[in-house]
Design a protein around this motif. Structure first.
Motif, PDB file in Angstrom:
ATOM      1  N   GLY A  64      33.366  35.464  34.959  1.00 46.47           N
ATOM      2  CA  GLY A  64      35.068  35.065  34.984  1.00 46.47           C
ATOM      3  C   GLY A  64      34.681  33.639  35.818  1.00 46.47           C
ATOM      4  N   ALA A  65      35.858  32.834  35.823  1.00 48.49           N
ATOM      5  CA  ALA A  65      36.061  31.456  36.605  1.00 48.49           C
ATOM      6  C   ALA A  65      36.141  31.790  38.160  1.00 48.49           C
ATOM      7  CB  ALA A  65      36.868  30.766  36.058  1.00 48.49           C
ATOM      8  N   ALA A  66      37.183  33.052  38.514  1.00 41.69           N
ATOM      9  CA  ALA A  66      37.501  33.109  39.785  1.00 41.69           C
ATOM     10  C   ALA A  66      37.819  34.611  39.827  1.00 41.69           C
ATOM     11  CB  ALA A  66      38.461  32.274  40.270  1.00 41.69           C
ATOM     12  N   GLY A  67      37.753  34.941  41.049  1.00 39.18           N
ATOM     13  CA  GLY A  67      38.327  36.557  41.292  1.00 39.18           C
ATOM     14  C   GLY A  67      37.326  37.628  40.870  1.00 39.18           C
ATOM     15  N   GLY A  68      36.236  37.542  40.448  1.00 41.06           N
ATOM     16  CA  GLY A  68      35.367  38.677  39.891  1.00 41.06           C
ATOM     17  C   GLY A  68      34.914  39.350  40.915  1.00 41.06           C
ATOM     18  N   THR A  69      34.322  40.555  40.666  1.00 35.21           N
ATOM     19  CA  THR A  69      33.554  41.259  41.522  1.00 35.21           C
ATOM     20  C   THR A  69      32.175  41.000  41.519  1.00 35.21           C
ATOM     21  OG1 THR A  69      35.214  43.162  40.896  1.00 35.21           O
ATOM     22  CG2 THR A  69      32.929  43.680  41.896  1.00 35.21           C
ATOM     23  N   PHE A  70      31.359  40.594  42.487  1.00 35.09           N
ATOM     24  CA  PHE A  70      30.137  40.256  42.634  1.00 35.09           C
ATOM     25  C   PHE A  70      29.262  41.261  42.538  1.00 35.09           C
ATOM     26  CE2 PHE A  70      32.205  36.202  43.685  1.00 35.09           C
ATOM     27  CZ  PHE A  70      31.327  35.417  43.248  1.00 35.09           C
ATOM     28  N   ALA A  71      28.009  41.426  42.055  1.00 34.04           N
ATOM     29  CA  ALA A  71      26.847  42.338  42.009  1.00 34.04           C
ATOM     30  C   ALA A  71      25.750  41.809  42.311  1.00 34.04           C
ATOM     31  CB  ALA A  71      26.921  42.946  40.477  1.00 34.04           C
ATOM     32  N   ASP A  72      24.989  42.179  42.991  1.00 33.36           N
ATOM     33  CA  ASP A  72      23.765  41.570  43.527  1.00 33.36           C
ATOM     34  C   ASP A  72      22.630  41.449  42.252  1.00 33.36           C
ATOM     35  OD1 ASP A  72      24.757  41.482  46.106  1.00 33.36           O
ATOM     36  OD2 ASP A  72      23.217  43.074  46.958  1.00 33.36           O
ATOM     37  N   LEU A  73      22.429  40.255  42.217  1.00 38.10           N
ATOM     38  CA  LEU A  73      21.133  40.060  41.300  1.00 38.10           C
ATOM     39  C   LEU A  73      19.541  40.159  41.654  1.00 38.10           C
ATOM     40  CD1 LEU A  73      22.040  36.876  38.919  1.00 38.10           C
ATOM     41  CD2 LEU A  73      21.577  39.419  38.300  1.00 38.10           C
ATOM     42  N   PRO A 124      31.258  30.352  46.292  1.00 38.97           N
ATOM     43  CA  PRO A 124      30.927  30.887  44.796  1.00 38.97           C
ATOM     44  C   PRO A 124      30.805  29.404  44.095  1.00 38.97           C
ATOM     45  CG  PRO A 124      32.527  32.432  45.688  1.00 38.97           C
ATOM     46  CD  PRO A 124      32.390  31.312  46.628  1.00 38.97           C
ATOM     47  N   VAL A 125      29.874  29.471  43.355  1.00 39.74           N
ATOM     48  CA  VAL A 125      29.896  28.102  42.185  1.00 39.74           C
ATOM     49  C   VAL A 125      29.733  28.841  40.826  1.00 39.74           C
ATOM     50  CG1 VAL A 125      28.520  26.449  41.414  1.00 39.74           C
ATOM     51  CG2 VAL A 125      28.398  26.910  43.770  1.00 39.74           C
ATOM     52  N   SER A 126      30.917  28.300  39.994  1.00 36.23           N
ATOM     53  CA  SER A 126      30.889  28.628  38.520  1.00 36.23           C
ATOM     54  C   SER A 126      29.903  27.769  37.704  1.00 36.23           C
ATOM     55  CB  SER A 126      32.486  28.903  38.237  1.00 36.23           C
ATOM     56  OG  SER A 126      33.014  27.649  38.148  1.00 36.23           O
ATOM     57  N   VAL A 127      29.791  28.571  36.495  1.00 36.95           N
ATOM     58  CA  VAL A 127      29.009  27.759  35.367  1.00 36.95           C
ATOM     59  C   VAL A 127      29.290  28.473  33.914  1.00 36.95           C
ATOM     60  CG1 VAL A 127      27.128  29.198  35.531  1.00 36.95           C
ATOM     61  CG2 VAL A 127      26.900  27.078  34.693  1.00 36.95           C
ATOM     62  N   THR A 128      29.570  27.697  33.087  1.00 36.29           N
ATOM     63  CA  THR A 128      29.644  28.264  31.651  1.00 36.29           C
ATOM     64  C   THR A 128      28.450  28.007  31.076  1.00 36.29           C
ATOM     65  OG1 THR A 128      32.121  27.619  31.560  1.00 36.29           O
ATOM     66  CG2 THR A 128      31.085  28.019  29.668  1.00 36.29           C
TER      67      THR A 128
END
Length: 85
Positions: free
Chosen positions: A25-34, A70-74
């Motif tokens: 999502g563009a904002a507000g999502g739950t982050f999971a370590d990659l 955070p930085v977003s990308v599509t």
């Protein structure tokens, strides 16, 4: 088929490692370590095509952790490479 996202960041003085996390999502999502790395670039080859994702890099200095914004990308079509700086 997954697409790829190349995530690049500037080194943090004194950092011994970086934790890269991803959220949907563009904002507000739950982050999971990659991944945890000592490099300043990763390629996420598990990204879903045509999806908006957020990436956050946290620098680790001893017992301190400093999270970047955070930085977003599509992402594009399957097999394409997107770059986030």
């Amino acid at each position: 088929t997954a697409t790829q996202v190349r995530v690049v960041w500037r080194p943090v003085n004194g950092a011994t490692s970086y934790v890269v996390a991803r959220a949907s999502g563009a904002a507000g999502g739950t982050f999971a370590d990659l991944r945890t790395t000592s490099d300043t670039v990763i390629v996420d080859s598990t990204a879903t095509p045509n999806t908006t994702l957020q990436y956050r890099v946290t620098a680790v200095r001893g017992t301190q952790q400093v999270a970047g914004a955070p930085v977003s990308v599509t992402t594009g079509a399957p097999g394409q490479l997107a770059t986030v700086n």
